[in-house]
Design a protein around this motif. Structure first.
Motif, PDB file in Angstrom:
ATOM      1  N   ARG A 153      85.388  42.130  43.675  1.00  0.00           N
ATOM      2  CA  ARG A 153      84.929  43.455  44.081  1.00  0.00           C
ATOM      3  C   ARG A 153      85.510  43.802  45.446  1.00  0.00           C
ATOM      4  O   ARG A 153      85.663  42.945  46.312  1.00  0.00           O
ATOM      5  N   HIS A 154      85.863  45.050  45.617  1.00  0.00           N
ATOM      6  CA  HIS A 154      86.282  45.497  46.933  1.00  0.00           C
ATOM      7  C   HIS A 154      86.113  47.006  47.014  1.00  0.00           C
ATOM      8  O   HIS A 154      85.959  47.676  46.005  1.00  0.00           O
ATOM      9  N   SER A 155      86.141  47.482  48.238  1.00  0.00           N
ATOM     10  CA  SER A 155      85.915  48.907  48.462  1.00  0.00           C
ATOM     11  C   SER A 155      87.219  49.672  48.332  1.00  0.00           C
ATOM     12  O   SER A 155      88.304  49.118  48.514  1.00  0.00           O
ATOM     13  N   VAL A 202      83.253  53.463  48.125  1.00  0.00           N
ATOM     14  CA  VAL A 202      83.037  52.803  49.416  1.00  0.00           C
ATOM     15  C   VAL A 202      81.661  53.197  49.956  1.00  0.00           C
ATOM     16  O   VAL A 202      81.228  54.336  49.796  1.00  0.00           O
ATOM     17  N   TRP A 203      81.016  52.206  50.531  1.00  0.00           N
ATOM     18  CA  TRP A 203      79.684  52.373  51.136  1.00  0.00           C
ATOM     19  C   TRP A 203      79.898  52.733  52.592  1.00  0.00           C
ATOM     20  O   TRP A 203      80.475  51.958  53.351  1.00  0.00           O
ATOM     21  N   ARG A 204      79.442  53.910  52.986  1.00  0.00           N
ATOM     22  CA  ARG A 204      79.577  54.329  54.371  1.00  0.00           C
ATOM     23  C   ARG A 204      78.208  54.671  54.951  1.00  0.00           C
ATOM     24  O   ARG A 204      77.302  55.093  54.220  1.00  0.00           O
ATOM     25  N   THR A 205      78.112  54.511  56.260  1.00  0.00           N
ATOM     26  CA  THR A 205      76.900  54.974  56.966  1.00  0.00           C
ATOM     27  C   THR A 205      77.367  55.827  58.155  1.00  0.00           C
ATOM     28  O   THR A 205      77.584  57.007  58.023  1.00  0.00           O
ATOM     29  N   GLY A 206      77.543  55.193  59.302  1.00  0.00           N
ATOM     30  CA  GLY A 206      77.958  55.937  60.491  1.00  0.00           C
ATOM     31  C   GLY A 206      76.777  56.637  61.141  1.00  0.00           C
ATOM     32  O   GLY A 206      75.637  56.536  60.673  1.00  0.00           O
ATOM     33  N   VAL A 256      70.211  54.544  53.485  1.00  0.00           N
ATOM     34  CA  VAL A 256      70.866  53.224  53.542  1.00  0.00           C
ATOM     35  C   VAL A 256      72.376  53.364  53.383  1.00  0.00           C
ATOM     36  O   VAL A 256      73.122  52.449  53.723  1.00  0.00           O
ATOM     37  N   ARG A 307      90.024  41.793  49.794  1.00  0.00           N
ATOM     38  CA  ARG A 307      90.474  40.969  50.925  1.00  0.00           C
ATOM     39  C   ARG A 307      90.138  39.522  50.607  1.00  0.00           C
ATOM     40  O   ARG A 307      89.263  39.249  49.775  1.00  0.00           O
TER      41      ARG A 307
HETATM   42  C1  LIG Z   1      75.399  49.055  55.338  1.00  0.00           C
HETATM   43  C2  LIG Z   1      76.897  49.237  55.369  1.00  0.00           C
HETATM   44  C3  LIG Z   1      77.421  50.326  56.035  1.00  0.00           C
HETATM   45  C4  LIG Z   1      78.805  50.517  56.102  1.00  0.00           C
HETATM   46  N1  LIG Z   1      79.298  51.624  56.741  1.00  0.00           N
HETATM   47  C5  LIG Z   1      80.632  51.824  56.788  1.00  0.00           C
HETATM   48  C6  LIG Z   1      81.169  52.990  57.397  1.00  0.00           C
HETATM   49  O1  LIG Z   1      80.451  53.854  57.882  1.00  0.00           O
HETATM   50  N2  LIG Z   1      82.514  53.128  57.425  1.00  0.00           N
HETATM   51  C7  LIG Z   1      83.348  52.187  56.897  1.00  0.00           C
HETATM   52  O2  LIG Z   1      84.565  52.371  56.947  1.00  0.00           O
HETATM   53  N3  LIG Z   1      82.869  51.090  56.283  1.00  0.00           N
HETATM   54  C8  LIG Z   1      81.540  50.881  56.218  1.00  0.00           C
HETATM   55  N4  LIG Z   1      81.040  49.759  55.602  1.00  0.00           N
HETATM   56  C9  LIG Z   1      81.976  48.719  55.114  1.00  0.00           C
HETATM   57  C10 LIG Z   1      82.632  49.047  53.797  1.00  0.00           C
HETATM   58  O3  LIG Z   1      81.697  49.554  52.855  1.00  0.00           O
HETATM   59  C11 LIG Z   1      83.310  47.790  53.186  1.00  0.00           C
HETATM   60  O4  LIG Z   1      82.360  46.885  52.731  1.00  0.00           O
HETATM   61  C12 LIG Z   1      84.218  47.106  54.173  1.00  0.00           C
HETATM   62  O5  LIG Z   1      85.249  47.982  54.539  1.00  0.00           O
HETATM   63  C13 LIG Z   1      84.822  45.815  53.600  1.00  0.00           C
HETATM   64  O6  LIG Z   1      85.605  46.080  52.488  1.00  0.00           O
HETATM   65  P1  LIG Z   1      85.323  45.387  51.086  1.00  0.00           P
HETATM   66  O7  LIG Z   1      84.024  45.946  50.560  1.00  0.00           O
HETATM   67  O8  LIG Z   1      86.531  45.744  50.277  1.00  0.00           O
HETATM   68  O9  LIG Z   1      85.216  43.915  51.301  1.00  0.00           O
HETATM   69  C14 LIG Z   1      79.672  49.572  55.497  1.00  0.00           C
HETATM   70  C15 LIG Z   1      79.121  48.491  54.801  1.00  0.00           C
HETATM   71  C16 LIG Z   1      77.753  48.318  54.744  1.00  0.00           C
HETATM   72  C17 LIG Z   1      77.187  47.138  53.981  1.00  0.00           C
END
Ligand SMILES: Cc1cc2nc3c(=O)[nH]c(=O)nc-3n(C[C@H](O)[C@H](O)[C@H](O)COP(=O)(O)O)c2cc1C
Length: 182
Positions: A10-12, A130-134, A155, A170
């Motif tokens: 799995r990856h984003s 992709v999971w984002r917050t910010g 969340v 990765r």
């Molecule tokens: C709670 C949470 C919030 C996240 N917020 C962001 C974000 O705002 N921006 C971002 O680029 N990645 C964010 N990420 C990380 C990506 O979702 C992603 O997991 C990370 O880039 C690693 O890549 P992968 O999932 O391919 O391993 C967040 C992950 C989590 C668990």
């Protein structure tokens, strides 16, 4: 897709384009979210689906939050466009119910599990996410606009669509520093 293959690879996918999930795919994604682990059956989640005009509405909410923080020019214009980086954004809100045996953190975790389950279903369907917050996930104006109050939390914003280009997971970190036995 095989479950082990999905979990181990799995990856984003941060770079997303059209098409987004169709209605059958969205249904499967939401069903996966509803299967999240849930202590005492509190269903502590809300999924706010935005596509098309909904993305503009979400962008407007970000815009107002950025404006309130004093952003100007490029930064302010960018805030409005953030949600349009994908054809669909699902805002996952943890909706907390007071319960004698289920503390708030468990309900937040349950909503996080729902978000990841939805992301995994999207991958399974050949989509990306992709999971984002910010800062907007915690911004009072964004919370208010999306009906998030008290111990409820945003969340994450799950961006979904078609990967712009094939990407790979990765390399997983070495296991030793993260595992110990009692
Ligand atoms: C709670 C949470 C919030 C996240 N917020 C962001 C974000 O705002 N921006 C971002 O680029 N990645 C964010 N990420 C990380 C990506 O979702 C992603 O997991 C990370 O880039 C690693 O890549 P992968 O999932 O391919 O391993 C967040 C992950 C989590 C668990």
């Amino acid at each position: 897709m095989d479950a082990a293959e999905l979990l181990l690879n799995r990856h984003s996918q941060p770079r997303l384009t059209y098409p987004g999930p169709d209605s059958a795919q969205l249904e499967a994604i939401l069903q996966a979210g509803l299967r999240a682990p849930d202590h005492a059956g509190l269903t502590p989640w809300e999924f706010v689906v935005a596509e098309e005009a909904g993305l503009e509405r979400l962008g407007e909410i970000y815009f107002r939050a950025a404006q309130a923080d004093g952003a100007e020019g490029e930064a302010l214009a960018r805030a409005r466009l953030l949600p349009t980086r994908a054809p669909m954004v699902i805002t996952v809100i943890a909706k907390v119910t007071e319960h004698p045996k289920v503390p708030t953190i468990e309900q937040h975790l349950s909503a996080g599990c729902a978000l990841m389950a939805m992301q995994m279903m999207a991958l399974n369907l050949g989509l990306g996410g992709v999971w984002r917050t910010g800062t907007y996930a915690r911004h009072p104006l964004v919370r208010e606009a999306l009906g998030v109050a008290g111990e409820d939390e945003i969340v994450g914003f799950l961006y979904l669509g078609t990967p712009q280009k094939p990407t790979q997971a990765r390399t997983a970190p070495a296991m030793d520093p993260f595992v110990r036995r009692l």
